[in-house]
Design a protein around this motif. Structure first.
Motif, PDB file in Angstrom:
ATOM      1  N   CYS A  14       0.830  -1.213   0.000  1.00  0.00           N
ATOM      2  CA  CYS A  14       0.000   0.000   0.000  1.00  0.00           C
ATOM      3  C   CYS A  14       0.859   1.256   0.000  1.00  0.00           C
ATOM      4  O   CYS A  14       0.518   2.242  -0.672  1.00  0.00           O
ATOM      5  CB  CYS A  14      -0.933  -0.006   1.209  1.00  0.00           C
ATOM      6  SG  CYS A  14      -2.257  -1.221   1.064  1.00  0.00           S
ATOM      7  N   THR A  15       1.953   1.228   0.723  1.00  0.00           N
ATOM      8  CA  THR A  15       2.844   2.387   0.762  1.00  0.00           C
ATOM      9  C   THR A  15       3.436   2.660  -0.616  1.00  0.00           C
ATOM     10  O   THR A  15       3.498   3.811  -1.063  1.00  0.00           O
ATOM     11  CB  THR A  15       3.971   2.160   1.779  1.00  0.00           C
ATOM     12  OG1 THR A  15       3.390   1.943   3.054  1.00  0.00           O
ATOM     13  CG2 THR A  15       4.910   3.347   1.841  1.00  0.00           C
ATOM     14  N   PHE A  18       0.437   3.994  -3.021  1.00  0.00           N
ATOM     15  CA  PHE A  18      -0.072   5.336  -2.724  1.00  0.00           C
ATOM     16  C   PHE A  18       1.017   6.406  -2.793  1.00  0.00           C
ATOM     17  O   PHE A  18       0.763   7.533  -3.232  1.00  0.00           O
ATOM     18  CB  PHE A  18      -0.776   5.359  -1.372  1.00  0.00           C
ATOM     19  CG  PHE A  18      -2.066   4.592  -1.375  1.00  0.00           C
ATOM     20  CD1 PHE A  18      -3.043   4.829  -2.336  1.00  0.00           C
ATOM     21  CD2 PHE A  18      -2.311   3.617  -0.428  1.00  0.00           C
ATOM     22  CE1 PHE A  18      -4.231   4.122  -2.342  1.00  0.00           C
ATOM     23  CE2 PHE A  18      -3.500   2.908  -0.435  1.00  0.00           C
ATOM     24  CZ  PHE A  18      -4.473   3.151  -1.388  1.00  0.00           C
ATOM     25  N   SER A  19       2.225   6.079  -2.386  1.00  0.00           N
ATOM     26  CA  SER A  19       3.290   7.084  -2.472  1.00  0.00           C
ATOM     27  C   SER A  19       3.689   7.341  -3.921  1.00  0.00           C
ATOM     28  O   SER A  19       4.009   8.477  -4.297  1.00  0.00           O
ATOM     29  CB  SER A  19       4.507   6.666  -1.643  1.00  0.00           C
ATOM     30  OG  SER A  19       5.067   5.476  -2.148  1.00  0.00           O
TER      31      SER A  19
END
Length: 111
Positions: A14-15, A18-19
């Motif tokens: 997820c990091t 999204f980043s």
């Protein structure tokens, strides 16, 4: 090296996703080099997040702890042999591993 847990994989993935999206939208880059730098930065950030997720801790069992308050209210010195004073609560705390061949196997005879 230990295998990553499901939480580590989820947080890291997820990091990264999204980043990457946030950095691409904020930088508004369209060059290949800029996209590659953003992708590498997002991967590094995802790896950092995945490695800093706390691992689950094993629960420690204390053998001398009373299970109920009523068990701790019992008299400390009981008359009789020492095995009678041990009681069932400490017997369950000292479990022995089951070994193969501890009991013979009985098979039915063919009829």
């Amino acid at each position: 090296m230990p295998r990553p847990t499901a939480a580590q994989l989820a947080y890291g993935s997820c990091t990264v996703i999204f980043s990457t999206l946030a950095m691409l939208l904020l930088s508004q880059t369209s060059s290949g080099l800029g996209i590659a730098v953003i992708a590498l930065a997002a991967l590094a950030l995802g790896l950092l997040v995945a490695m800093t997720v706390p691992l689950p801790k094993a629960r420690a069992v204390t053998p001398g702890r009373a299970a109920t308050p009523a068990a701790s209210a019992a008299p400390a010195a009981a008359p009789g042999p020492a095995s009678a004073a041990v009681g069932p609560r400490t017997a369950s705390a000292r479990r022995r591993p089951v070994t193969a061949g501890a009991e013979p196997v009985r098979e039915r005879a063919a009829s």
